[in-house]
Write a protein that holds these residues in place. Structure first.
Motif, PDB file in Angstrom:
ATOM      1  N   VAL A 204      46.802  -1.977   8.834  1.00  0.00           N
ATOM      2  CA  VAL A 204      48.024  -1.095   9.843  1.00  0.00           C
ATOM      3  C   VAL A 204      48.676  -1.801  10.048  1.00  0.00           C
ATOM      4  O   VAL A 204      48.273  -2.664  11.464  1.00  0.00           O
ATOM      5  CB  VAL A 204      47.112   0.703  10.114  1.00  0.00           C
ATOM      6  N   GLN A 205      50.142  -2.028  10.238  1.00  0.00           N
ATOM      7  CA  GLN A 205      50.803  -2.849  10.918  1.00  0.00           C
ATOM      8  C   GLN A 205      51.723  -1.924  11.642  1.00  0.00           C
ATOM      9  O   GLN A 205      52.745  -0.924  10.805  1.00  0.00           O
ATOM     10  CB  GLN A 205      51.743  -4.041   9.896  1.00  0.00           C
ATOM     11  N   ALA A 206      51.665  -2.273  13.280  1.00  0.00           N
ATOM     12  CA  ALA A 206      52.306  -1.253  14.080  1.00  0.00           C
ATOM     13  C   ALA A 206      53.578  -1.678  15.054  1.00  0.00           C
ATOM     14  O   ALA A 206      53.478  -2.859  15.283  1.00  0.00           O
ATOM     15  CB  ALA A 206      51.636  -0.192  14.632  1.00  0.00           C
ATOM     16  N   ARG A 207      54.128  -1.338  15.524  1.00  0.00           N
ATOM     17  CA  ARG A 207      55.285  -1.861  16.350  1.00  0.00           C
ATOM     18  C   ARG A 207      54.558  -1.789  17.294  1.00  0.00           C
ATOM     19  O   ARG A 207      54.477  -2.413  19.072  1.00  0.00           O
ATOM     20  CB  ARG A 207      56.658  -1.077  16.098  1.00  0.00           C
ATOM     21  N   VAL A 208      54.018  -0.354  17.943  1.00  0.00           N
ATOM     22  CA  VAL A 208      53.283  -0.448  19.148  1.00  0.00           C
ATOM     23  C   VAL A 208      51.575   0.676  18.790  1.00  0.00           C
ATOM     24  O   VAL A 208      51.520   0.855  17.775  1.00  0.00           O
ATOM     25  CB  VAL A 208      54.263   1.193  19.982  1.00  0.00           C
ATOM     26  N   LEU A 209      50.779   0.218  19.551  1.00  0.00           N
ATOM     27  CA  LEU A 209      49.539   0.361  19.620  1.00  0.00           C
ATOM     28  C   LEU A 209      49.806   1.399  21.211  1.00  0.00           C
ATOM     29  O   LEU A 209      49.631   0.597  22.149  1.00  0.00           O
ATOM     30  CB  LEU A 209      48.636  -0.622  19.847  1.00  0.00           C
ATOM     31  N   VAL A 210      48.945   2.373  20.769  1.00  0.00           N
ATOM     32  CA  VAL A 210      48.701   3.500  21.136  1.00  0.00           C
ATOM     33  C   VAL A 210      47.203   3.492  21.788  1.00  0.00           C
ATOM     34  O   VAL A 210      46.617   4.083  20.966  1.00  0.00           O
ATOM     35  CB  VAL A 210      49.575   4.618  21.691  1.00  0.00           C
ATOM     36  N   ASN A 211      46.124   3.070  23.025  1.00  0.00           N
ATOM     37  CA  ASN A 211      45.013   3.331  23.024  1.00  0.00           C
ATOM     38  C   ASN A 211      44.821   4.664  24.020  1.00  0.00           C
ATOM     39  O   ASN A 211      45.186   4.615  24.954  1.00  0.00           O
ATOM     40  CB  ASN A 211      44.488   2.277  24.008  1.00  0.00           C
ATOM     41  N   ALA A 212      44.175   5.727  23.243  1.00  0.00           N
ATOM     42  CA  ALA A 212      43.793   6.998  23.549  1.00  0.00           C
ATOM     43  C   ALA A 212      42.901   7.410  23.420  1.00  0.00           C
ATOM     44  O   ALA A 212      42.736   8.545  22.962  1.00  0.00           O
ATOM     45  CB  ALA A 212      44.648   8.419  22.973  1.00  0.00           C
ATOM     46  N   ALA A 213      41.626   5.992  23.671  1.00  0.00           N
ATOM     47  CA  ALA A 213      40.070   6.431  23.288  1.00  0.00           C
ATOM     48  C   ALA A 213      39.505   7.155  24.045  1.00  0.00           C
ATOM     49  O   ALA A 213      38.015   7.119  24.298  1.00  0.00           O
ATOM     50  CB  ALA A 213      39.817   5.393  22.587  1.00  0.00           C
ATOM     51  N   GLY A 214      39.467   7.438  24.792  1.00  0.00           N
ATOM     52  CA  GLY A 214      39.287   8.383  26.215  1.00  0.00           C
ATOM     53  C   GLY A 214      37.414   7.617  26.848  1.00  0.00           C
ATOM     54  O   GLY A 214      38.507   6.536  27.432  1.00  0.00           O
ATOM     55  N   PRO A 215      36.451   8.502  26.343  1.00  0.00           N
ATOM     56  CA  PRO A 215      35.467   7.458  27.589  1.00  0.00           C
ATOM     57  C   PRO A 215      35.588   5.859  26.695  1.00  0.00           C
ATOM     58  O   PRO A 215      34.734   5.281  27.368  1.00  0.00           O
ATOM     59  CB  PRO A 215      34.574   8.204  27.280  1.00  0.00           C
ATOM     60  N   TRP A 216      35.958   6.011  25.764  1.00  0.00           N
ATOM     61  CA  TRP A 216      36.132   4.345  25.279  1.00  0.00           C
ATOM     62  C   TRP A 216      36.794   4.115  25.086  1.00  0.00           C
ATOM     63  O   TRP A 216      36.572   2.260  24.884  1.00  0.00           O
ATOM     64  CB  TRP A 216      35.665   4.726  23.762  1.00  0.00           C
ATOM     65  N   ALA A 217      38.122   4.517  26.286  1.00  0.00           N
ATOM     66  CA  ALA A 217      39.439   3.412  26.287  1.00  0.00           C
ATOM     67  C   ALA A 217      39.615   1.777  26.780  1.00  0.00           C
ATOM     68  O   ALA A 217      40.062   0.795  26.538  1.00  0.00           O
ATOM     69  CB  ALA A 217      40.037   4.332  27.224  1.00  0.00           C
ATOM     70  N   ALA A 218      38.246   1.890  28.101  1.00  0.00           N
ATOM     71  CA  ALA A 218      38.311   0.014  28.506  1.00  0.00           C
ATOM     72  C   ALA A 218      37.261  -0.916  27.372  1.00  0.00           C
ATOM     73  O   ALA A 218      37.761  -1.843  27.488  1.00  0.00           O
ATOM     74  CB  ALA A 218      37.253   0.278  29.641  1.00  0.00           C
ATOM     75  N   GLN A 219      36.231  -0.592  27.095  1.00  0.00           N
ATOM     76  CA  GLN A 219      35.479  -0.737  25.877  1.00  0.00           C
ATOM     77  C   GLN A 219      36.711  -1.095  24.615  1.00  0.00           C
ATOM     78  O   GLN A 219      36.281  -2.171  24.603  1.00  0.00           O
ATOM     79  CB  GLN A 219      34.298   0.079  25.550  1.00  0.00           C
ATOM     80  N   PHE A 220      37.507   0.002  24.425  1.00  0.00           N
ATOM     81  CA  PHE A 220      38.051  -0.378  23.008  1.00  0.00           C
ATOM     82  C   PHE A 220      39.049  -1.555  23.701  1.00  0.00           C
ATOM     83  O   PHE A 220      39.018  -2.871  22.527  1.00  0.00           O
ATOM     84  CB  PHE A 220      38.761   0.673  23.089  1.00  0.00           C
ATOM     85  N   LEU A 221      39.546  -1.626  24.695  1.00  0.00           N
ATOM     86  CA  LEU A 221      41.009  -2.761  24.810  1.00  0.00           C
ATOM     87  C   LEU A 221      39.450  -4.040  25.251  1.00  0.00           C
ATOM     88  O   LEU A 221      40.450  -5.378  23.910  1.00  0.00           O
ATOM     89  CB  LEU A 221      41.339  -2.836  26.438  1.00  0.00           C
ATOM     90  N   ARG A 222      38.148  -4.544  25.536  1.00  0.00           N
ATOM     91  CA  ARG A 222      37.710  -5.109  25.304  1.00  0.00           C
ATOM     92  C   ARG A 222      36.951  -6.259  24.184  1.00  0.00           C
ATOM     93  O   ARG A 222      37.478  -6.950  23.489  1.00  0.00           O
ATOM     94  CB  ARG A 222      36.362  -5.336  26.954  1.00  0.00           C
ATOM     95  N   ASP A 223      36.790  -5.364  23.537  1.00  0.00           N
ATOM     96  CA  ASP A 223      35.543  -5.194  22.435  1.00  0.00           C
ATOM     97  C   ASP A 223      36.854  -5.199  21.003  1.00  0.00           C
ATOM     98  O   ASP A 223      36.507  -5.847  19.942  1.00  0.00           O
ATOM     99  CB  ASP A 223      34.386  -4.812  21.988  1.00  0.00           C
ATOM    100  N   ASN A 224      37.751  -4.919  20.846  1.00  0.00           N
ATOM    101  CA  ASN A 224      38.298  -4.776  19.526  1.00  0.00           C
ATOM    102  C   ASN A 224      39.564  -5.149  19.634  1.00  0.00           C
ATOM    103  O   ASN A 224      40.885  -5.874  19.045  1.00  0.00           O
ATOM    104  CB  ASN A 224      38.557  -3.242  19.270  1.00  0.00           C
TER     105      ASN A 224
END
Length: 520
Positions: A204-224
């Protein structure tokens, strides 16, 4: 080899909880191209594991969070108007305990609670004599006085699904059981790789990424996403127990306890009482968090302090735990702020991360999030959701609206029983509560129960399950029995396995009909 599937959008929202679904809905309604990706089912985690209240947060006043309470009280009114089928008023009783908070403090707090935001629907607070009021009957005799106030109840998982459904109907692509395994900035856009469960990965190509991963929000930023430094979150587990009904009236309770915490006891699913919650810090995988024996004992003990009828762990018929992702403000777990923070990183393609929050303020959060993205996305449309009913909530299309959501819903239910006189009233009322005006799409041309198809389990007909699969992303028995409904509490023990077999057969039939997954 076939060319890999690709998609382009303005907004890629990662996370199908209440905040992700709310943001997707708001953005789609402003004309943006939206993709929402959720690694499991919609509302699979925190957003289906709340205390199921739409409330200002009376206890937050003790921590001087007046702004959060005011915003929550305002949103309470919005939700009562826009989703009268899944949100409804509830009167709460606080039995007065002279050894705890003094009565003047409670009265002062409730005066603020009644007046911090405009209140048109719900009645204000008042004192009650528990020796004469029905809410006093289930309590031990020494509880003689109390204060009653208003808040609201919400079917939390359905609130998420209805936001996702509205987003979808406004053009968003909602993809469940699909993990965003990687997202990288490249040439002023985000390139994200999405991995569906049991399917081929796509980009997926996106102009904006929204991180709404809840309890996994910090982990998503680090790992993904590959961010080395991320905001600290406190993961706090809130657990609940459900027992057979402890009282026969419509009132709920808020109990003050010696540890200065509060516990709710709420009428639940007609035949049960919901008791919660706890505040236990969690370390490790949020998905592995479960209620433990200590929490069950605690909730039983707090209920037993007030109710004449005592409950034991053996009386618990269902329990659940949800992990709240809270901003780390250094406070004790029960006192951490429930407010949210939106963090926009504009060093390249914008990245918006959602930290914290509570279900009551999700709509305001979503509106604020899309407002923040208006400039980078060149959006001129303004927020629109405050006056827009959620799917099924447009009761005024079928009845003459009175201005009172509660009266309108009662009138709507009476109208449905006149419309389908051969369908059981209890079934129609359940459909009305779950689907509102959308129940007509589910029932279709049916005039009696046999027209609804196979009765897979008592009161669960083929027509409803087909509707949930085709329109609400349901795939498993758990999706149907515990998130799209709470029928799992009411049905025989073998209902889940029977439904799972039925769903499996239907999925096979659909694959064969389309040729998907059929060996050459």
């Amino acid at each position: 080899m076939e060319q890999e599937q690709r998609a382009e959008c303005d907004l890629l929202v990662v996370g199908g909880g209440i905040n992700g679904a709310g943001i997707a809905r708001d953005a789609a309604g402003r004309g943006l191209r939206v993709v929402l990706a959720e690694k499991d089912d919609l509302a699979a985690w925190t957003s289906s594991s709340s205390t199921k209240l739409v409330h200002g947060g009376l206890r937050y006043l003790e921590h001087y969070e007046f702004g959060l309470v005011r915003k929550s009280l305002a949103e309470r009114e919005v939700l009562l108007r826009n989703a009268p089928h899944i949100v409804w008023p509830l009167r709460f009783l606080i039995p007065h305990d002279p050894s705890m908070r003094p009565v003047w403090m409670i009265r002062a707090g409730l005066f603020l609670y009644d007046h911090l935001a405009r209140r048109e629907i719900l009645p204000g607070s008042r004192t009650v004599d528990l020796r004469r009021h029905p809410a006093g009957e289930p309590l031990k005799a020494h509880w003689r006085a109390g204060i009653m106030y208003s808040d609201g109840w919400v079917d939390d998982a359905r609130l998420v699904v209805l936001n996702a459904l509205d987003a979808h109907e406004r053009g968003a692509r909602v993809i469940t059981r699909t993990t965003c395994v990687q997202a990288r900035r490249e040439g002023g856009i985000w390139r994200a790789r999405l991995q569906p469960e049991g399917g081929a990965a796509f980009e997926v190509q996106a102009r904006v990424l929204v991180n709404a991963a809840g309890p996994w929000a910090a982990q998503f930023l680090r790992d993904n996403v590959g961010r080395a430094e991320v905001r600290l979150l406190r993961l706090v587990k809130g657990s609940h127990i459900v027992v057979r009904r402890l009282f026969d009236h419509p009132y709920a309770y808020i109990f003050q306890n010696p540890d200065k915490r509060i516990v709710f006891a709420i009428p639940f699913e007609q035949d049960f009482t919901l008791i919660g919650t706890t505040d236990v810090e969690v370390h490790g995988d949020p998905g592995a968090a479960k209620i433990d024996a200590t929490e069950i004992d605690y909730l039983c003990a707090m209920a037993n302090r007030y109710f004449s009828r005592q409950v034991a762990p053996s009386d618990v018929v269902w329990s659940y735990a949800g992990v709240r992702p809270l901003l780390d403000d250094g406070a004790d777990a029960s006192a951490i702020t429930r407010d949210y923070k939106l963090e926009l990183d504009s060093a390249g393609a914008p990245l918006l991360s959602v930290w914290g929050g509570k279900i009551t303020t999700y709509r305001a959060l979503a509106e604020e999030a899309v407002d923040m993205l208006a400039r980078p996305l060149n959006v001129t449309a303004r927020g629109w959701t405050a006056a827009a009913p959620l799917p099924g909530g447009d009761l005024g299309t079928e009845i003459a609206a009175s201005g009172s959501p509660m009266q309108d819903f009662e009138q709507f239910c009476m109208r449905q029983q006149q419309r389908w006189p051969r369908l059981p009233p209890a079934l129609l009322n359940r459909y009305a509560r779950a689907y509102g005006t959308r129940m007509a799409r589910l029932i279709g041309d049916a005039s009696e129960p046999s027209d609804l198809g196979t009765e897979i389990a008592p009161g669960l007909f083929e027509a409803e399950v087909n509707y949930l699969v085709e329109h609400e992303w349901a795939r498993t028995a758990e999706d149907v029995l515990w998130r799209r409904s709470k029928l799992g509490l009411h049905l025989p023990a073998d209902s889940a396995s029977r439904l799972a077999c039925w769903l499996s057969r239907q999925a096979t039939t659909r694959r064969e009909a389309t040729g998907a997954g059929v060996p050459a």
